[in-house]
Design an enzyme around this catalytic site. Structure first.
Site, mmCIF file in Angstrom:
data_model
loop_
_atom_site.group_PDB
_atom_site.id
_atom_site.type_symbol
_atom_site.label_atom_id
_atom_site.label_comp_id
_atom_site.label_asym_id
_atom_site.label_seq_id
_atom_site.Cartn_x
_atom_site.Cartn_y
_atom_site.Cartn_z
ATOM 1 N N CYS A 61 13.958 33.021 -16.260
ATOM 2 C CA CYS A 61 13.064 32.268 -15.372
ATOM 3 C C CYS A 61 13.531 30.814 -15.214
ATOM 4 O O CYS A 61 14.504 30.391 -15.822
ATOM 5 C CB CYS A 61 11.655 32.291 -15.929
ATOM 6 S SG CYS A 61 11.492 31.298 -17.438
ATOM 7 N N ALA A 64 13.922 28.805 -18.362
ATOM 8 C CA ALA A 64 15.197 29.083 -19.045
ATOM 9 C C ALA A 64 16.323 28.277 -18.408
ATOM 10 O O ALA A 64 17.205 27.759 -19.095
ATOM 11 C CB ALA A 64 15.509 30.573 -18.993
ATOM 12 N N ARG A 95 20.921 29.486 -27.555
ATOM 13 C CA ARG A 95 22.104 29.213 -26.739
ATOM 14 C C ARG A 95 23.006 28.277 -27.530
ATOM 15 O O ARG A 95 22.546 27.259 -28.044
ATOM 16 C CB ARG A 95 21.666 28.574 -25.420
ATOM 17 C CG ARG A 95 22.677 28.712 -24.336
ATOM 18 C CD ARG A 95 22.023 28.578 -22.973
ATOM 19 N NE ARG A 95 23.038 28.379 -21.962
ATOM 20 C CZ ARG A 95 23.483 27.202 -21.581
ATOM 21 N NH1 ARG A 95 22.985 26.108 -22.101
ATOM 22 N NH2 ARG A 95 24.428 27.114 -20.670
ATOM 23 N N HIS A 194 17.592 25.206 -12.624
ATOM 24 C CA HIS A 194 18.722 24.257 -12.587
ATOM 25 C C HIS A 194 18.443 23.170 -11.557
ATOM 26 O O HIS A 194 18.615 21.983 -11.817
ATOM 27 C CB HIS A 194 20.026 24.951 -12.188
ATOM 28 C CG HIS A 194 20.419 26.092 -13.061
ATOM 29 N ND1 HIS A 194 21.049 27.220 -12.570
ATOM 30 C CD2 HIS A 194 20.268 26.292 -14.392
ATOM 31 C CE1 HIS A 194 21.279 28.051 -13.564
ATOM 32 N NE2 HIS A 194 20.815 27.519 -14.679
HETATM 33 S S1 SF4 Z 1 9.594 32.328 -20.487
HETATM 34 FE FE1 SF4 Z 1 7.743 31.043 -20.386
HETATM 35 S S2 SF4 Z 1 8.007 29.811 -18.551
HETATM 36 FE FE2 SF4 Z 1 9.437 31.542 -18.380
HETATM 37 S S3 SF4 Z 1 8.326 33.146 -17.221
HETATM 38 FE FE3 SF4 Z 1 8.008 33.532 -19.420
HETATM 39 S S4 SF4 Z 1 6.069 32.476 -19.896
HETATM 40 FE FE4 SF4 Z 1 6.797 31.632 -17.956
#
Ligand code: SF4
Length: 480
Positions: A61, A64, A95, A194
């Protein structure tokens, strides 16, 4: 099933994959698969679109992309995963963006710092908690040089005003506080994260004219950006650039400091490795400060030599002569030794790649330097300009797949049976269970670096170790 080759059976396998879908999914996935030939000038992929629900995509997402990729590696900054506990916990030190410094003292890269939202924060809002938290973190880690607020999903949904908190707390702690609206529901993958993170740097670092540490300016000042120092990659890239006579005033964001981020705007040339994740800030710095930027590739000798010469072209004769000298005296012989040792062990093998936004094309020449052909490649979150760039790296018929899912991966492995697969942790164990050698191409399988000269030696050894490991001869029991 016997092994098929992409050249003869690519289109047939593509159709077989699509036939496994219902009509709607088939229509969508049709735009994500293509078989391209060396002389093709256009790639038929329509990238950077939503995932079909329920297909087991490999994407992440925006959080990330912003926290995990762009902000997280900045070492002397406190990065707050703002929201419930999960996102920060799962991305905690996962990472391998190496950074110098003492963890917890002047380097916070491997820490999970979160506002750990509870129900009352969702109901009443988390701005007050965030304000207190920034002040508390600043007291606990006094050597920090700034704070970033990385929004997780709920923040934008409940209407919190993290920008106001950032402005106010920056005054209280007298350090930069950068808000980043990277909630995971935004965009379709890591990629928008990004972009949002680049824009946060633009608005809260460069537009605010944040100053880095003073340095003596020279005509050879460069900024190395879009290198996240996975397993020390940026360090081995720096060695080449410094050998060429260049002065690296900023490295970002792997092993970067807040001061280096600010000093990026003082470089004479910006050298960008990961185009996907940092082209936005390069374009901005070019527009605002007139700094030219140049894409380069430090994977494997062919691209290293090409890139060294391309970079040297941006400077005077002194740098050009020095570059030719070190290529001839040091880099050609050293790279040749690695190729001589490992190419005979890997020649003729076929590889399938599936990575994020850069490596699916950038590493192809390094494999080719060792005699390995990449017959299948694809990106999780690339855009159409990345696919156009991919064609430059292709010299044989290649199967291209965008936003691959587990079903497609299984089908590709079953049909083409590559000798090696390079992809991520979610793909590793199912591939190995299918009896196919695998190397992680995000984390370098806890090895690396893979950039530059030192990196190529490790890369070649790792690929050899995977492909020629004795374990693959033991997959089938002797009684079968
Ligand atoms: S990792 Fe966190 S910010 Fe990303 S989609 Fe899942 S809940 Fe949402």
């Amino acid at each position: 099933m016997s092994k098929k080759n992409v050249h003869e059976h690519g289109v047939e396998v593509m159709e077989e994959i699509l036939d496994g879908y219902n009509d709607k999914t088939k229509k969508d996935r049709k735009k994500k698969l293509d078989v391209v030939k060396a002389d093709d000038v256009k790639c038929g992929i329509n990238a950077n679109r939503k995932i079909r629900p329920g297909v087991m995509s490999m994407r992440g997402c925006a959080y990330a992309g912003a926290k995990g990729v762009v902000f997280g590696p900045i070492k002397d900054m406190i990065h707050i995963s703002h929201g419930p506990v999960g996102c920060g916990q799962y991305s905690w030190a996962a990472r391998r963006n190496f950074a110098n410094g003492i963890p917890g003292i002047d380097n916070y890269v491997t820490m999970q710092i979160t506002s750990d939202f509870q129900e009352k924060d969702i109901v009443f809002g988390g701005d007050k908690k965030l304000t207190n938290m920034i002040e508390e973190a600043n007291n606990l880690f006094p050597l920090n040089k700034g704070v970033s607020i990385l929004s997780e999903c709920p923040i934008g949904l409940i209407g919190d005003d993290i920008e106001a908190v950032a402005r106010q707390t920056a005054k209280t702690i007298e350090k930069p506080v950068i808000p980043c609206r990277c909630e995971g529901f935004r965009g379709v993958s890591q990629s928008l994260g990004h972009h949002i993170a680049n824009d946060s740097l633009r608005d809260w670092v460069y537009e605010k004219d944040l100053q880095g540490a003073a340095f003596e300016a020279s005509p050879y000042d460069v900024a190395l950006i879009g290198d996240y120092n996975i397993g020390g990659d940026a360090w081995s890239s720096r060695m080449i650039l410094e050998d060429m006579g260049l002065n690296i005033v900023a490295q970002s964001t792997g092993d970067a400091s807040v001061s280096e981020i600010a000093n990026t705007s003082k470089a004479k040339v910006i050298l960008i490795h990961c185009y996907r994740s940092m082209n936005y800030i390069s374009r901005y710095l070019e527009e605002k400060h007139g700094i030219p930027w140049l894409e380069f590739n430090f994977f494997g000798p062919t691209q290293v030599f090409k890139s060294m010469r391309k970079i040297a072209e941006m400077f005077d004769d002194k740098i050009k002569e020095q570059t030719e000298k070190i290529i001839k005296e040091k880099y050609e012989p050293e790279f040749a030794k690695i190729v001589e040792k490992f190419k005979p062990r890997l020649e003729g093998k076929n590889c399938m790649l599936f990575v994020g936004g850069l490596r699916p094309r950038h590493t192809i020449p390094a494999f080719r330097d060792l005699g390995v052909e990449v017959g299948i490649t694809g990106y999780e979150f690339a855009h159409n300009d990345d696919y156009a760039r991919t064609l430059e790296y292709i010299d044989k018929t290649t199967f291209i797949v965008d936003d691959m899912n587990e079903y497609e991966m299984e089908k590709l492995l079953e049909n083409f049976k590559p000798d090696l697969v390079g992809s991520g942790i979610k793909e590793k164990y199912s591939t190995q269970k299918a009896g196919i050698p695998f190397r992680q191409m995000h984390s370098w399988d806890y090895s690396g670096p893979y950039h530059g000269l030192d990196g190529f030696a490790v890369f070649a050894r790792d690929m050899d170790m995977a492909v020629n490991g004795p374990v693959w001869k033991k997959v089938t029991p002797p009684w079968k």
